[in-house]
Design a protein around this motif. Sequence first.
Motif, short mmCIF file in Angstrom:
data_model
loop_
_atom_site.label_atom_id
_atom_site.label_comp_id
_atom_site.label_asym_id
_atom_site.label_seq_id
_atom_site.Cartn_x
_atom_site.Cartn_y
_atom_site.Cartn_z
N SER A 19 0.84 -1.21 0.00
CA SER A 19 0.00 0.00 0.00
C SER A 19 0.87 1.26 0.00
CB SER A 19 -0.93 0.00 1.22
OG SER A 19 -1.73 -1.16 1.22
N ASP B 42 -6.35 -0.39 -4.26
CA ASP B 42 -5.93 -1.43 -3.31
C ASP B 42 -7.15 -2.32 -3.08
OD1 ASP B 42 -5.16 -2.77 -0.89
OD2 ASP B 42 -3.86 -1.09 -0.37
N ASP C 144 -7.82 -4.34 -0.80
CA ASP C 144 -8.31 -4.32 0.58
C ASP C 144 -9.30 -3.16 0.77
OD1 ASP C 144 -6.94 -6.53 1.56
OD2 ASP C 144 -5.24 -5.38 2.30
MG MG Z 1 -1.91 -2.98 2.27
#
Ligand code: MG
Length: 168
Positions: free
Chosen positions: A17, A33, A35
């Motif tokens: 990230s 990302d 997530d």
């Molecule tokens: Mg991450």
Amino acid sequence: MSKPLCVLVGAPGAGKSTVGRLLAQAYGVPFRDTDADVEAIAGKPISEIFIDEGEPHFRAMETAAVAAALAEHEGVLALGGGAVLAEDNRALLAGHTVVYLSVDLSDAASRVGLGQGRPLLNFNPRATLRFLLDQRRPLYQEVAVHTVVTDGRTPEEITAELVELLKG
Ligand SMILES: [Mg+2]
Ligand SMILES: Nc1ncnc2c1ncn2[C@@H]1O[C@H](COP(=O)(O)OP(=O)(O)OP(=O)(O)O)[C@@H](O)[C@H]1O
Ligand SMILES: O=C(O)C1=C[C@@H](O)[C@@H](O)[C@H](O)C1
């Protein structure tokens, strides 16, 4: 069909990230990302998805998020640390510019600290990381076109190496 400029994989604490954002800035392209995509769709943090619906439900959401991002996103894409566990996800990564950000146990442990916000690392983060790194190293290597070692290096140094690598 569009394609991400680069897809970052690696263990928790590898810096996907962090470096992903810097790399996207360097290229002037958007960062995504999976997530964050899963959290946006669920409307809650991953740690709460694990508690309320369980890991298998999170993994199913993650596979959908990986497929959508690979199909839609043209910038830099970071995947969740465990995305490579699913064979379906590994198959989806074929033909993409996948970079494995490798990290050893000692750097990963110091970067994730007590594992806050990372449900798999809530209990004994170092021991869990040791297991995850051993289990996943061959899977990261399987999907990656390039490997970048992150140990003892700053996110800026890693980003600069990635920019050079992606020129080739
Ligand atoms: Mg991450
Ligand atoms: N090269 C680095 N050197 C030192 N600290 C770093 C480095 N890369 C990332 N960090 C720090 O380590 C922590 C984890 O980084 P980051 O969240 O980017 O990892 P990640 O690979 O995205 O992990 P996850 O799989 O859990 O999403 C952050 O606090 C970040 O600031
Ligand atoms: O390593 C993992 O399995 C995970 C890493 C994070 O990126 C999140 O996707 C989630 O916490 C699971």
